[in-house]
Design a protein around this motif. Structure first.
Motif, PDB file in Angstrom:
ATOM      1  N   ARG A  78       0.727  22.970   4.743  1.00  0.00           N
ATOM      2  CA  ARG A  78       0.807  22.657   3.311  1.00  0.00           C
ATOM      3  C   ARG A  78       2.152  22.033   2.965  1.00  0.00           C
ATOM      4  NH1 ARG A  78      -3.571  22.887   4.200  1.00  0.00           N
ATOM      5  NH2 ARG A  78      -5.163  24.263   3.434  1.00  0.00           N
ATOM      6  N   LEU A  79       3.233  22.574   3.510  1.00  0.00           N
ATOM      7  CA  LEU A  79       4.564  22.050   3.231  1.00  0.00           C
ATOM      8  C   LEU A  79       4.721  20.629   3.769  1.00  0.00           C
ATOM      9  CD1 LEU A  79       7.409  22.488   2.116  1.00  0.00           C
ATOM     10  CD2 LEU A  79       8.038  23.425   4.340  1.00  0.00           C
ATOM     11  N   LEU A  80       4.253  20.383   4.975  1.00  0.00           N
ATOM     12  CA  LEU A  80       4.357  19.036   5.544  1.00  0.00           C
ATOM     13  C   LEU A  80       3.513  18.036   4.759  1.00  0.00           C
ATOM     14  CD1 LEU A  80       4.370  19.840   9.362  1.00  0.00           C
ATOM     15  CD2 LEU A  80       6.292  19.095   7.944  1.00  0.00           C
ATOM     16  N   ALA A  81       2.327  18.447   4.321  1.00  0.00           N
ATOM     17  CA  ALA A  81       1.480  17.559   3.510  1.00  0.00           C
ATOM     18  C   ALA A  81       2.162  17.252   2.180  1.00  0.00           C
ATOM     19  CB  ALA A  81       0.115  18.198   3.279  1.00  0.00           C
ATOM     20  N   TYR A  82       2.782  18.254   1.572  1.00  0.00           N
ATOM     21  CA  TYR A  82       3.495  18.070   0.308  1.00  0.00           C
ATOM     22  C   TYR A  82       4.665  17.102   0.486  1.00  0.00           C
ATOM     23  CZ  TYR A  82       6.441  19.216  -3.698  1.00  0.00           C
ATOM     24  OH  TYR A  82       7.217  19.148  -4.815  1.00  0.00           O
ATOM     25  N   LYS A  83       5.428  17.289   1.564  1.00  0.00           N
ATOM     26  CA  LYS A  83       6.563  16.396   1.825  1.00  0.00           C
ATOM     27  C   LYS A  83       6.091  14.965   2.080  1.00  0.00           C
ATOM     28  CE  LYS A  83      10.194  19.307   3.667  1.00  0.00           C
ATOM     29  NZ  LYS A  83      11.007  19.581   4.853  1.00  0.00           N
ATOM     30  N   LYS A  84       5.014  14.827   2.837  1.00  0.00           N
ATOM     31  CA  LYS A  84       4.487  13.499   3.131  1.00  0.00           C
ATOM     32  C   LYS A  84       4.026  12.815   1.849  1.00  0.00           C
ATOM     33  CE  LYS A  84       1.033  11.071   5.852  1.00  0.00           C
ATOM     34  NZ  LYS A  84      -0.122  11.206   6.737  1.00  0.00           N
ATOM     35  N   LYS A  85       3.332  13.557   0.985  1.00  0.00           N
ATOM     36  CA  LYS A  85       2.858  13.000  -0.285  1.00  0.00           C
ATOM     37  C   LYS A  85       4.031  12.553  -1.150  1.00  0.00           C
ATOM     38  CE  LYS A  85       0.332  14.240  -4.436  1.00  0.00           C
ATOM     39  NZ  LYS A  85      -0.066  15.351  -5.260  1.00  0.00           N
ATOM     40  N   ASN A  86       5.062  13.389  -1.243  1.00  0.00           N
ATOM     41  CA  ASN A  86       6.242  13.030  -2.041  1.00  0.00           C
ATOM     42  C   ASN A  86       6.951  11.809  -1.471  1.00  0.00           C
ATOM     43  OD1 ASN A  86       5.818  14.993  -3.891  1.00  0.00           O
ATOM     44  ND2 ASN A  86       7.471  16.321  -3.207  1.00  0.00           N
ATOM     45  N   ARG A  87       7.041  11.735  -0.154  1.00  0.00           N
ATOM     46  CA  ARG A  87       7.688  10.597   0.490  1.00  0.00           C
ATOM     47  C   ARG A  87       6.911   9.313   0.196  1.00  0.00           C
ATOM     48  NH1 ARG A  87       9.054  13.107   5.080  1.00  0.00           N
ATOM     49  NH2 ARG A  87       6.927  12.945   5.824  1.00  0.00           N
ATOM     50  N   GLU A  88       5.581   9.384   0.290  1.00  0.00           N
ATOM     51  CA  GLU A  88       4.740   8.215  -0.003  1.00  0.00           C
ATOM     52  C   GLU A  88       4.865   7.793  -1.461  1.00  0.00           C
ATOM     53  OE1 GLU A  88       0.915   9.553   1.256  1.00  0.00           O
ATOM     54  OE2 GLU A  88       1.318   9.140   3.368  1.00  0.00           O
ATOM     55  N   GLU A  89       4.889   8.764  -2.385  1.00  0.00           N
ATOM     56  CA  GLU A  89       5.040   8.437  -3.803  1.00  0.00           C
ATOM     57  C   GLU A  89       6.396   7.790  -4.066  1.00  0.00           C
ATOM     58  OE1 GLU A  89       4.393  12.108  -5.845  1.00  0.00           O
ATOM     59  OE2 GLU A  89       2.205  12.010  -5.617  1.00  0.00           O
TER      60      GLU A  89
END
Length: 146
Positions: free
Chosen positions: A106-117
């Motif tokens: 969950r944390l890695l998915a959240y970080k990836k989403k924020n990085r993409e945004e």
């Protein structure tokens, strides 16, 4: 990218059973004999004990206790209570492994989403300062030199 080359994370059931097996292994190999020694060492003292007898204790440390128990009662005595310990340690590690891996995904998915945004905003020219190391203002440098 290198992240596309990494294998997919194991399903939760695999993680759960890996933790279960680790917990069972640690219960048999380490925890049960250590707990037997700990309990033997603790039970030789009680609140009504004569203070003069404190120096004449049978069990002095974990290694000495394990050797003495094995010598006097056999190695099997170090495994008294192994089944409840296996149940406790197995469940504990199964939940531990599963919760850790779930949280990590969950944390890695959240970080990836924020990085993409953030990359998307930067591409449109609307990126806001998020406190990265590249966002240094003149005031920052002036404060360091004073």
């Amino acid at each position: 990218t290198s992240s596309s080359l990494s294998p997919p994370p194991p399903p939760p059931a695999v993680t759960f059973f890996a933790g279960l097996l680790c917990g069972l292994t640690e219960a048999v190999a380490i925890v049960t004999p250590a707990e037997v020694c700990k309990i033997r060492m603790q039970s030789q003292y009680h609140s009504l004990m004569d203070p003069s007898r404190v120096n004449n204790v049978k069990y002095k440390n974990v290694v000495q206790t394990a050797m003495l128990v094995a010598k006097e009662e056999g190695v099997g005595a170090l495994y008294k209570g192994v089944v409840p310990t296996m149940l406790r340690q197995g469940c504990n590690q199964a939940v531990n492994f599963t919760a850790y891996n779930w949280s990590k995904r969950r944390l890695l998915a959240y970080k990836k989403k924020n990085r993409e945004e953030e990359m998307e905003r930067a591409g449109r020219g609307t990126a806001s300062s998020n406190g990265s190391k590249d966002d240094v203002t003149l005031d920052h440098w002036q404060g360091c030199n004073q």
